[in-house]
Design an enzyme around this catalytic site. Structure first.
Site, PDB file in Angstrom:
ATOM      1  N   HIS A  79       0.844  -1.204   0.000  1.00  0.00           N
ATOM      2  CA  HIS A  79       0.000   0.000   0.000  1.00  0.00           C
ATOM      3  C   HIS A  79       0.877   1.250   0.000  1.00  0.00           C
ATOM      4  O   HIS A  79       0.587   2.234   0.689  1.00  0.00           O
ATOM      5  CB  HIS A  79      -0.933   0.004   1.206  1.00  0.00           C
ATOM      6  CG  HIS A  79      -2.029  -1.025   1.116  1.00  0.00           C
ATOM      7  ND1 HIS A  79      -3.112  -0.893   0.268  1.00  0.00           N
ATOM      8  CD2 HIS A  79      -2.193  -2.208   1.748  1.00  0.00           C
ATOM      9  CE1 HIS A  79      -3.902  -1.946   0.399  1.00  0.00           C
ATOM     10  NE2 HIS A  79      -3.358  -2.768   1.276  1.00  0.00           N
ATOM     11  N   ASP A  96      -0.290  -5.339   5.629  1.00  0.00           N
ATOM     12  CA  ASP A  96      -1.281  -6.220   5.009  1.00  0.00           C
ATOM     13  C   ASP A  96      -1.182  -6.217   3.480  1.00  0.00           C
ATOM     14  O   ASP A  96      -0.627  -5.313   2.871  1.00  0.00           O
ATOM     15  CB  ASP A  96      -2.688  -5.788   5.415  1.00  0.00           C
ATOM     16  CG  ASP A  96      -2.998  -4.362   4.969  1.00  0.00           C
ATOM     17  OD1 ASP A  96      -2.143  -3.481   5.155  1.00  0.00           O
ATOM     18  OD2 ASP A  96      -4.092  -4.136   4.416  1.00  0.00           O
ATOM     19  N   GLU A  97      -1.730  -7.242   2.890  1.00  0.00           N
ATOM     20  CA  GLU A  97      -2.038  -7.331   1.453  1.00  0.00           C
ATOM     21  C   GLU A  97      -0.839  -7.056   0.545  1.00  0.00           C
ATOM     22  O   GLU A  97      -0.984  -6.450  -0.520  1.00  0.00           O
ATOM     23  CB  GLU A  97      -3.195  -6.379   1.103  1.00  0.00           C
ATOM     24  CG  GLU A  97      -4.491  -6.752   1.794  1.00  0.00           C
ATOM     25  CD  GLU A  97      -5.653  -5.862   1.405  1.00  0.00           C
ATOM     26  OE1 GLU A  97      -6.786  -6.351   1.379  1.00  0.00           O
ATOM     27  OE2 GLU A  97      -5.426  -4.653   1.154  1.00  0.00           O
ATOM     28  N   ASN A  98       0.321  -7.486   0.958  1.00  0.00           N
ATOM     29  CA  ASN A  98       1.481  -7.381   0.079  1.00  0.00           C
ATOM     30  C   ASN A  98       1.620  -8.686  -0.702  1.00  0.00           C
ATOM     31  O   ASN A  98       2.027  -9.705  -0.151  1.00  0.00           O
ATOM     32  CB  ASN A  98       2.754  -7.112   0.899  1.00  0.00           C
ATOM     33  CG  ASN A  98       3.998  -7.167   0.036  1.00  0.00           C
ATOM     34  OD1 ASN A  98       3.951  -6.913  -1.177  1.00  0.00           O
ATOM     35  ND2 ASN A  98       5.114  -7.509   0.641  1.00  0.00           N
TER      36      ASN A  98
END
Length: 683
Positions: A255, A318-320
């Site tokens: 992000h 998160d969400e890497n």
């Protein structure tokens, strides 16, 4: 002595909220429900000379909050109280607040209080002034009316929170939230005893922290919208005044688009980065093999740590997906040389280096549950957002973290941006009794935190997306586990909703503002009839794949006027059940169905003058069609008649088609009408 009321004999009934009594049976409209209540007989009558005295050793915030309580009470009662300011001890005062010590705005602070009301006086006792502030919010909710006079009921309350971490995560990165939003959000949080505001300050769509060291970020990555140091100082002070902690989140290493727009050399791919305008999971990621990344974060984190006094610092994590890492030969060589087999291993290497930086500034690391690996120090707090759940049985990552020795906070099940009804969030429990946990493991579950991601939320609509549902989650985090009567929760939620509006929230008024804009007129009654029975599409289906809307799309559309709980539809569906069980007259259903049946012809002229409403024409027509079927079904049920051949199947087909969304919203009264049709099957 000021006369309050005639004399009476006090009789107390002890109510320990547990499996025996619902909140409704107490006759109180409190939210959150207190831990223990003893209800007496009689009342304390409020008069113009009502006054407040402070005693003990307390922080000065208590005088401010007691004065604010007095002004709010005056607004409720219109008594024009003689006392204008609460500043200390006042002989003869009717409300005496006694505090043992100044409270600290920190995790695990004592927030308990005891409240005793009799006919002549009120006593509020607490270990800390923060506990006293919580008690004042309860007292304000107890204001009632009897014989034309404002009163408090005679009772005694012993109260303390079930969980120490009762938070709200506010995403101010994707859509910037100005100061007035933060102020009124904090007021509402305090009213329902929430105590953590988590600010998600950085994401792919924007960077909102006022860094002095890196002005490029403010020039290139904010669209001109970010907080000043003075803004954040004011918000933190405002929150602390209400006993609310404020923690920052700087989301890394994924992000990271907003950071890489200003500093592309810190990225994992040699490319030109631009601020993201859509929603979703994107590839730009910091390069964990580049020492310059840690130098940059060290300097940035030092600034953030200087502004935010709370010892907890959220690093996201998160969400890497690691796609840019996979494409980078240098990163792959680094992983091989350091025996890092997976991208998760590489991110753990990154997280541990980040944690050492934060330790230098006296901060504890907190991150989304992706940061939890065997190598991650147990001093980190794991923020659980992933995992499957049914009913109130929650989140595998939460329990994995607690069993592994981490303190942990639950957010899965509390994502308010998904627009699920309050009942669904309300029944999610961070630590239900039936969950197989040791006492030590259970103690590591600190509580929960609602999330308001702002892909589809702007300042004009955020209140209606947060409130009043956030009050239901606040109760889950404060009240005893046994408090779980959904019907009574909704009853009290409708009352607290009006009380929250008095704090300046716009969760009720914003609907009419949107409808007036769409209708280009003050004539919005037919639209209100329709919007009261629809809810926005759930989950992320309204914005499939994150590509329907951009950051600058209009978010004052039909779906933005709808709320997650279509109360009129819910009550209708419940009424159908009562009717079919013989507990409700058909006339009450007919009245509602008549309104819906005739509404489409009133909506059509509004649609014709407003192209933005063309998307709801089929929705409006479906409401009228479904209502007509409901009226016909009731007629047959009441007369004992038999439907014509194929009527049931044709009606079911119409109702099924009516479930299709219109204006990205869905009709919620279809199930009630379907119940009426089902009653005629087989005749």
């Amino acid at each position: 002595m000021i006369k309050k009321s005639f004399q009476f004999q006090l009789v107390f009934v002890c109510i320990l909220f547990g499996p025996y009594l619902s909140a409704q049976e107490t006759g109180l409209d409190l939210m959150p429900v207190p831990k223990q209540v003893e209800i007496g007989q009689g009342q304390f009558i409020l008069i113009k000379d009502f006054s407040i005295s402070l005693t003990g050793n307390y922080h000065q915030r208590l005088a401010h909050e007691a004065t604010r309580f007095l002004r709010r009470l005056d607004q409720k009662t219109a008594l024009f109280f003689t006392q204008h300011k609460v500043s200390g001890e006042l002989p003869g005062a009717e409300l005496i607040i006694s505090v043992e010590r100044p409270g600290e705005v920190r995790l695990h602070e004592d927030e308990s209080y005891q409240l005793r009301i009799d006919a002549e006086s009120i006593e509020l006792k607490a270990q800390t002034d923060i506990g006293a502030i919580r008690g004042l919010e309860t007292l304000l909710q107890l204001v009632g009316v009897s014989n034309g006079q404002s009163i408090f009921p005679v009772l005694t309350i012993h109260d303390s929170p079930r969980f120490h971490w009762r938070g709200l995560m506010l995403d101010v990165a994707r859509h910037f939230m100005p100061m007035d939003v933060l102020y009124r959000t904090l007021d509402a949080m305090a009213a329902v005893k929430l105590n953590v505001l988590h600010l998600h300050l950085v994401d792919d769509q924007g960077f909102r922290f006022p860094t002095k060291a890196f002005p490029e970020l403010l020039e290139l990555s904010t669209d001109g919208q970010y907080y000043t140091r003075e803004d954040l100082d004011e918000i933190i002070a405002y929150a602390h005044q209400r006993g609310i902690r404020v923690i920052p989140e700087i989301d890394v290493p994924g992000h990271a688009t907003a950071i890489l727009v200003a500093f592309p050399e810190l990225g994992s791919k040699d490319t030109t980065y631009t601020l993201e305008r859509f929603s979703g999971i994107f590839d730009p990621t910091l390069d964990p093999t580049n020492d310059a990344v840690y130098d940059f974060l060290d300097e940035l984190f030092s600034e953030v740590a200087e502004v935010f006094p709370d010892p907890y610092f959220h690093i996201g994590g998160d969400e890497n997906l690691g796609r840019h890492w996979n494409e980078n030969e240098k990163i792959q060589a680094f992983m091989k040389a350091n025996n890092l087999a997976t991208n998760h291993d590489l991110q753990t290497y990154f997280n541990i280096r980040i944690q050492k930086i934060l330790n230098k500034y006296g901060k504890h690391t907190m991150g989304w549950d992706e940061i939890m690996t065997p190598e991650m120090p147990k001093s980190a707090i794991i923020h659980s957002w992933r995992g499957n759940w049914e009913g109130m049985v929650a989140k595998q990552t939460l329990y994995d973290a607690a069993r592994a020795g981490y303190e942990t906070v639950l957010s899965n099940g509390y994502y308010l941006d998904l627009m699920m009804p309050a009942s669904q969030h309300y029944l999610v429990d961070p630590a239900p009794a039936e969950m197989d946990l040791t006492d030590a493991e259970r103690s590591r579950i600190l509580g929960g935190e609602m999330c308001m991601w702002s892909e589809l939320v702007i300042p004009e609509t955020i209140d209606s997306r947060l409130w009043p549902r956030a009050a239901a989650v606040a109760e889950r985090l404060w009240s005893p586990e046994e408090i779980r009567d959904v019907q009574d929760m909704y009853r009290r939620l409708s009352i607290i909703s009006l009380q929250l509006e008095q704090l300046g929230l716009k969760h009720i008024s914003s609907r009419n503002a949107i409808l007036r804009k769409l209708a280009k007129s003050r004539d919005i009654e037919p639209l209100k009839v329709l919007v009261e029975v629809v809810e926005p599409m759930k989950g992320y289906t309204r914005n499939t794949n994150g590509t329907l809307y951009t950051t600058f799309s209009p978010f004052m559309l039909w779906a933005d006027a709808a709320t997650a709980d279509a109360t009129v539809a819910r009550v209708f569906n419940e009424d159908v059940g009562r009717y079919l069980s013989g507990k409700l007259e058909a006339s009450q259903l007919r009245t509602q169905l008549d309104v819906w049946s005739n509404n489409h012809k009133k909506v059509l002229p509004i649609i014709k003058r407003s192209p933005a409403l063309s998307e709801i024409e089929s929705l409006s027509e479906n409401l009228s069609k479904a209502a007509a079927i409901g009226l016909e079904a009731i007629g047959l049920i009441e007369s004992g008649g038999k439907p014509s051949s194929g009527w049931v199947s044709r009606s079911q087909q119409v109702l099924e088609e009516a479930r299709e969304n219109g204006g990205r919203t869905e009709l919620q009264m279809i199930s009630g009408i379907a119940m009426l049709v089902d009653e005629l099957k087989g005749l």
